[in-house]
Motif scaffolding. Structure first.
Motif, PDB file in Angstrom:
ATOM      1  N   GLU A 108       0.800  -1.221   0.000  1.00 55.68           N
ATOM      2  CA  GLU A 108       0.000   0.000   0.000  1.00 55.68           C
ATOM      3  C   GLU A 108       0.836   1.275   0.000  1.00 55.68           C
ATOM      4  N   PHE A 109       2.122   1.178   0.375  1.00 50.28           N
ATOM      5  CA  PHE A 109       2.967   2.367   0.417  1.00 50.28           C
ATOM      6  C   PHE A 109       4.172   2.263  -0.502  1.00 50.28           C
ATOM      7  N   GLY A 110       4.110   1.378  -1.468  1.00 48.91           N
ATOM      8  CA  GLY A 110       5.174   1.269  -2.468  1.00 48.91           C
ATOM      9  C   GLY A 110       6.542   1.100  -1.846  1.00 48.91           C
ATOM     10  N   THR A 111       7.505   1.859  -2.324  1.00 50.47           N
ATOM     11  CA  THR A 111       8.876   1.721  -1.831  1.00 50.47           C
ATOM     12  C   THR A 111       9.079   2.350  -0.454  1.00 50.47           C
ATOM     13  N   ARG A 112       8.044   2.930   0.119  1.00 48.73           N
ATOM     14  CA  ARG A 112       8.127   3.414   1.501  1.00 48.73           C
ATOM     15  C   ARG A 112       7.865   2.281   2.492  1.00 48.73           C
ATOM     16  N   SER A 113       7.281   1.167   2.027  1.00 51.31           N
ATOM     17  CA  SER A 113       7.048   0.014   2.907  1.00 51.31           C
ATOM     18  C   SER A 113       8.391  -0.597   3.281  1.00 51.31           C
ATOM     19  N   GLN A 114       8.540  -0.906   4.553  1.00 53.88           N
ATOM     20  CA  GLN A 114       9.807  -1.466   5.022  1.00 53.88           C
ATOM     21  C   GLN A 114      10.128  -2.783   4.316  1.00 53.88           C
ATOM     22  N   TYR A 115       9.116  -3.628   4.116  1.00 50.08           N
ATOM     23  CA  TYR A 115       9.407  -4.909   3.478  1.00 50.08           C
ATOM     24  C   TYR A 115       9.825  -4.728   2.022  1.00 50.08           C
ATOM     25  N   VAL A 116       9.311  -3.716   1.349  1.00 48.16           N
ATOM     26  CA  VAL A 116       9.745  -3.455  -0.028  1.00 48.16           C
ATOM     27  C   VAL A 116      11.183  -2.934  -0.025  1.00 48.16           C
ATOM     28  N   ARG A 117      11.506  -2.086   0.914  1.00 50.16           N
ATOM     29  CA  ARG A 117      12.884  -1.590   1.018  1.00 50.16           C
ATOM     30  C   ARG A 117      13.843  -2.746   1.289  1.00 50.16           C
ATOM     31  N   ASN A 118      13.411  -3.702   2.129  1.00 52.42           N
ATOM     32  CA  ASN A 118      14.244  -4.889   2.382  1.00 52.42           C
ATOM     33  C   ASN A 118      14.409  -5.720   1.113  1.00 52.42           C
ATOM     34  N   ILE A 119      13.335  -5.871   0.344  1.00 50.63           N
ATOM     35  CA  ILE A 119      13.392  -6.627  -0.916  1.00 50.63           C
ATOM     36  C   ILE A 119      14.353  -5.962  -1.897  1.00 50.63           C
ATOM     37  N   LEU A 120      14.326  -4.648  -1.966  1.00 52.65           N
ATOM     38  CA  LEU A 120      15.228  -3.944  -2.877  1.00 52.65           C
ATOM     39  C   LEU A 120      16.692  -4.179  -2.501  1.00 52.65           C
ATOM     40  N   ALA A 121      16.961  -4.353  -1.200  1.00 52.99           N
ATOM     41  CA  ALA A 121      18.327  -4.621  -0.743  1.00 52.99           C
ATOM     42  C   ALA A 121      18.703  -6.087  -0.923  1.00 52.99           C
TER      43      ALA A 121
END
Length: 131
Positions: A62-75
């Motif tokens: 729901e918050f795109g790249t602001r979601s913590q789990y998405v940020r973790n996935i990007l890393a």
């Protein structure tokens, strides 16, 4: 990002972090996404609502790249997903080109309604399951 969407993001994130997620993480059949913390290196488990289609698992943040789990996935895109009480290894792929609103119509209704209501920057994530 507007002031309204920033406030909405902070309120929803706090509620999820301190109230909803600690409770739902404990439910035996709750679907969980496990990422590796990009700073801590520790496993991070997030309750998600999504759907398995063949060898892929689909969710919408729901918050795109602001979601913590998405940020973790990007890393680190290596993840695990618990579906129906069973863990599966996979590789997660954020898909900004996918129509996230249309994708929500194919995912579980209750979760999709919440994502639509609270979300400010929808982002589709596909997990290619390895087992």
């Amino acid at each position: 990002m507007t002031r309204h969407s920033d406030l909405k993001h902070r309120m929803v994130t706090r509620f999820q972090r301190y109230v909803a997620n600690p409770v739902t993480r404990r439910l035996p059949l709750q679907t969980l996404l496990e990422t590796t913390g990009r700073v801590s290196g520790l496993p991070r488990r997030t309750p998600v609502g999504g759907r398995r289609t063949g060898e892929s698992f689909w969710i919408v943040s729901e918050f795109g790249t602001r979601s913590q789990y998405v940020r973790n996935i990007l890393a680190d895109p290596a993840v695990r997903v618990r579906i129906g009480g069973r863990w599966h290894h996979g590789t997660a792929h954020p898909l900004p080109e996918d129509d996230a609103a249309a994708r929500l119509r194919r995912l579980p209704r209750f979760n999709s309604a919440a994502v639509r209501a609270f979300g400010t920057d929808l982002l589709t994530v596909r997990v290619d399951l390895a087992d």
